[in-house]
Design a protein around this motif. Structure first.
Motif, PDB file in Angstrom:
ATOM      1  N   THR A   1       0.753  -0.976   0.240  1.00  0.00           N
ATOM      2  CA  THR A   1       0.640   0.309   0.026  1.00  0.00           C
ATOM      3  C   THR A   1       0.912   1.101  -0.170  1.00  0.00           C
ATOM      4  O   THR A   1       1.694   1.321   0.845  1.00  0.00           O
ATOM      5  CB  THR A   1      -0.890  -0.038   0.937  1.00  0.00           C
ATOM      6  OG1 THR A   1       0.443   0.119   2.718  1.00  0.00           O
ATOM      7  CG2 THR A   1      -2.111  -1.339   1.774  1.00  0.00           C
ATOM      8  N   GLU A   2       0.624   2.379  -0.520  1.00  0.00           N
ATOM      9  CA  GLU A   2       1.001   3.641  -0.179  1.00  0.00           C
ATOM     10  C   GLU A   2       1.068   4.136   0.811  1.00  0.00           C
ATOM     11  O   GLU A   2      -0.150   4.536   1.298  1.00  0.00           O
ATOM     12  CB  GLU A   2       0.514   4.387  -1.612  1.00  0.00           C
ATOM     13  CG  GLU A   2       1.491   5.963  -2.648  1.00  0.00           C
ATOM     14  CD  GLU A   2       0.799   5.933  -3.358  1.00  0.00           C
ATOM     15  OE1 GLU A   2       0.144   7.380  -3.876  1.00  0.00           O
ATOM     16  OE2 GLU A   2       0.561   5.339  -4.404  1.00  0.00           O
ATOM     17  N   GLU A   3       1.711   5.119   1.274  1.00  0.00           N
ATOM     18  CA  GLU A   3       1.829   5.507   1.881  1.00  0.00           C
ATOM     19  C   GLU A   3       0.918   7.062   1.737  1.00  0.00           C
ATOM     20  O   GLU A   3       1.183   7.223   0.428  1.00  0.00           O
ATOM     21  CB  GLU A   3       3.005   6.102   3.349  1.00  0.00           C
ATOM     22  CG  GLU A   3       3.144   6.610   4.009  1.00  0.00           C
ATOM     23  CD  GLU A   3       2.447   6.095   5.126  1.00  0.00           C
ATOM     24  OE1 GLU A   3       2.646   7.278   6.124  1.00  0.00           O
ATOM     25  OE2 GLU A   3       2.742   4.389   5.338  1.00  0.00           O
ATOM     26  N   PRO A   4       0.134   7.451   2.242  1.00  0.00           N
ATOM     27  CA  PRO A   4      -0.795   8.705   2.313  1.00  0.00           C
ATOM     28  C   PRO A   4      -0.360   9.688   2.441  1.00  0.00           C
ATOM     29  O   PRO A   4       0.490  10.195   3.417  1.00  0.00           O
ATOM     30  CB  PRO A   4      -2.187   8.593   3.230  1.00  0.00           C
ATOM     31  CG  PRO A   4      -2.159   7.395   3.941  1.00  0.00           C
ATOM     32  CD  PRO A   4      -0.366   6.454   3.763  1.00  0.00           C
ATOM     33  N   SER A   5      -0.095  11.217   1.470  1.00  0.00           N
ATOM     34  CA  SER A   5       0.859  12.645   1.606  1.00  0.00           C
ATOM     35  C   SER A   5      -0.613  12.576   2.711  1.00  0.00           C
ATOM     36  O   SER A   5      -1.095  12.894   3.726  1.00  0.00           O
ATOM     37  CB  SER A   5       0.375  13.240   0.307  1.00  0.00           C
ATOM     38  OG  SER A   5      -1.483  13.533   0.481  1.00  0.00           O
ATOM     39  N   GLY A   6       0.082  13.964   2.955  1.00  0.00           N
ATOM     40  CA  GLY A   6       0.362  14.923   4.235  1.00  0.00           C
ATOM     41  C   GLY A   6      -1.628  15.005   4.001  1.00  0.00           C
ATOM     42  O   GLY A   6      -2.887  15.490   5.512  1.00  0.00           O
ATOM     43  N   ALA A   7      -1.950  15.797   2.760  1.00  0.00           N
ATOM     44  CA  ALA A   7      -3.398  16.031   2.601  1.00  0.00           C
ATOM     45  C   ALA A   7      -3.936  14.648   2.863  1.00  0.00           C
ATOM     46  O   ALA A   7      -5.463  15.314   3.357  1.00  0.00           O
ATOM     47  CB  ALA A   7      -3.444  16.742   1.387  1.00  0.00           C
ATOM     48  N   ALA A   8      -3.823  13.793   2.731  1.00  0.00           N
ATOM     49  CA  ALA A   8      -4.775  12.894   2.739  1.00  0.00           C
ATOM     50  C   ALA A   8      -4.820  12.210   3.519  1.00  0.00           C
ATOM     51  O   ALA A   8      -6.397  12.176   4.361  1.00  0.00           O
ATOM     52  CB  ALA A   8      -4.295  11.346   1.571  1.00  0.00           C
ATOM     53  N   ARG A   9      -3.705  12.617   4.615  1.00  0.00           N
ATOM     54  CA  ARG A   9      -3.971  11.927   6.086  1.00  0.00           C
ATOM     55  C   ARG A   9      -4.486  13.625   7.145  1.00  0.00           C
ATOM     56  O   ARG A   9      -6.036  12.845   8.012  1.00  0.00           O
ATOM     57  CB  ARG A   9      -2.369  11.867   7.057  1.00  0.00           C
ATOM     58  CG  ARG A   9      -1.838  10.766   6.329  1.00  0.00           C
ATOM     59  CD  ARG A   9      -0.032  11.435   7.844  1.00  0.00           C
ATOM     60  NE  ARG A   9       0.564  11.464   6.936  1.00  0.00           N
ATOM     61  CZ  ARG A   9       1.411  11.671   6.673  1.00  0.00           C
ATOM     62  NH1 ARG A   9       1.771  11.230   5.458  1.00  0.00           N
ATOM     63  NH2 ARG A   9       2.513  12.583   6.145  1.00  0.00           N
ATOM     64  N   ALA A  10      -4.968  14.719   6.296  1.00  0.00           N
ATOM     65  CA  ALA A  10      -5.105  15.257   7.217  1.00  0.00           C
ATOM     66  C   ALA A  10      -6.846  15.331   7.016  1.00  0.00           C
ATOM     67  O   ALA A  10      -7.020  15.756   7.798  1.00  0.00           O
ATOM     68  CB  ALA A  10      -4.818  16.958   6.663  1.00  0.00           C
ATOM     69  N   VAL A  11      -6.856  14.969   5.594  1.00  0.00           N
ATOM     70  CA  VAL A  11      -8.596  14.140   5.260  1.00  0.00           C
ATOM     71  C   VAL A  11      -9.542  13.420   5.944  1.00  0.00           C
ATOM     72  O   VAL A  11     -10.171  13.274   7.005  1.00  0.00           O
ATOM     73  CB  VAL A  11      -9.339  14.654   3.743  1.00  0.00           C
ATOM     74  CG1 VAL A  11      -9.964  13.964   3.446  1.00  0.00           C
ATOM     75  CG2 VAL A  11      -8.004  15.471   3.354  1.00  0.00           C
ATOM     76  N   ASP A  12      -8.595  12.530   6.688  1.00  0.00           N
ATOM     77  CA  ASP A  12      -8.860  11.131   7.067  1.00  0.00           C
ATOM     78  C   ASP A  12      -8.515  11.871   8.407  1.00  0.00           C
ATOM     79  O   ASP A  12     -10.107  11.148   9.327  1.00  0.00           O
ATOM     80  CB  ASP A  12      -7.141   9.896   7.269  1.00  0.00           C
ATOM     81  CG  ASP A  12      -7.225   9.848   5.733  1.00  0.00           C
ATOM     82  OD1 ASP A  12      -8.402   9.641   5.504  1.00  0.00           O
ATOM     83  OD2 ASP A  12      -5.709   9.116   4.694  1.00  0.00           O
ATOM     84  N   SER A  13      -7.882  12.187   9.264  1.00  0.00           N
ATOM     85  CA  SER A  13      -8.345  13.331  10.472  1.00  0.00           C
ATOM     86  C   SER A  13      -9.764  13.563  11.053  1.00  0.00           C
ATOM     87  O   SER A  13      -9.857  13.625  11.422  1.00  0.00           O
ATOM     88  CB  SER A  13      -7.197  13.822  11.150  1.00  0.00           C
ATOM     89  OG  SER A  13      -6.895  14.141  11.526  1.00  0.00           O
ATOM     90  N   VAL A  14      -9.968  14.675   9.937  1.00  0.00           N
ATOM     91  CA  VAL A  14     -10.858  14.832  10.355  1.00  0.00           C
ATOM     92  C   VAL A  14     -12.375  14.626   9.748  1.00  0.00           C
ATOM     93  O   VAL A  14     -13.577  14.259  10.358  1.00  0.00           O
ATOM     94  CB  VAL A  14     -11.278  16.278   8.596  1.00  0.00           C
ATOM     95  CG1 VAL A  14     -12.872  17.040   8.119  1.00  0.00           C
ATOM     96  CG2 VAL A  14      -9.818  17.683   9.263  1.00  0.00           C
TER      97      VAL A  14
END
Length: 122
Positions: free
Chosen positions: A2-15
């Motif tokens: 699996t690909e490591e999520p980007s910073g933006a993707a991690r932020a969306v996941d957190s929200v």
């Protein structure tokens, strides 16, 4: 792999993770209506303890949805809209991608229907 999520993707996941809980969504609604409030004030409006409110606020803070500022002995919380705005933009982009995909499928289906010609009666 699996690909490591980007910073933006991690932020969306957190929200999205923070917003998955109805109590946290209610806290955001209360803060949006009041502008600013303490955990004690917020707990008075919810069927949970002040300690539970503080824990929920910590999750919202970690997701970038609220911020707290010390005012004497109290911490006053307020909504931070930037993380929510970024998540809404991601959702709008996702919706636009699906709209484009569905439009392409429709065009392909319509072209296939035209190429097949009229359907003979039963």
């Amino acid at each position: 792999m699996t690909e490591e999520p980007s910073g933006a993707a991690r932020a969306v996941d957190s929200v999205l993770g923070a917003l998955a809980d109805p109590t946290r969504r209610h806290l955001l609604d209360l803060l949006a209506a009041r502008g600013e409030a303490t955990a004690t004030t917020l707990a008075e409006r919810l069927p949970v303890s002040r300690q539970a409110v503080v824990k929920h606020l910590a999750v919202l803070d970690a997701a970038g949805l609220v911020s707290g500022r010390r005012a004497g002995r109290e911490v006053r919380y307020a909504v931070r809209p930037a993380a929510l705005d970024a998540t809404a933009q991601w959702m709008a982009s996702l919706a636009a991608d699906w709209d484009r995909r569905l439009a392409h499928i429709r065009r392909v289906a319509e072209a296939a229907e035209r190429d097949a010609g009229p359907t003979p009666p039963d």
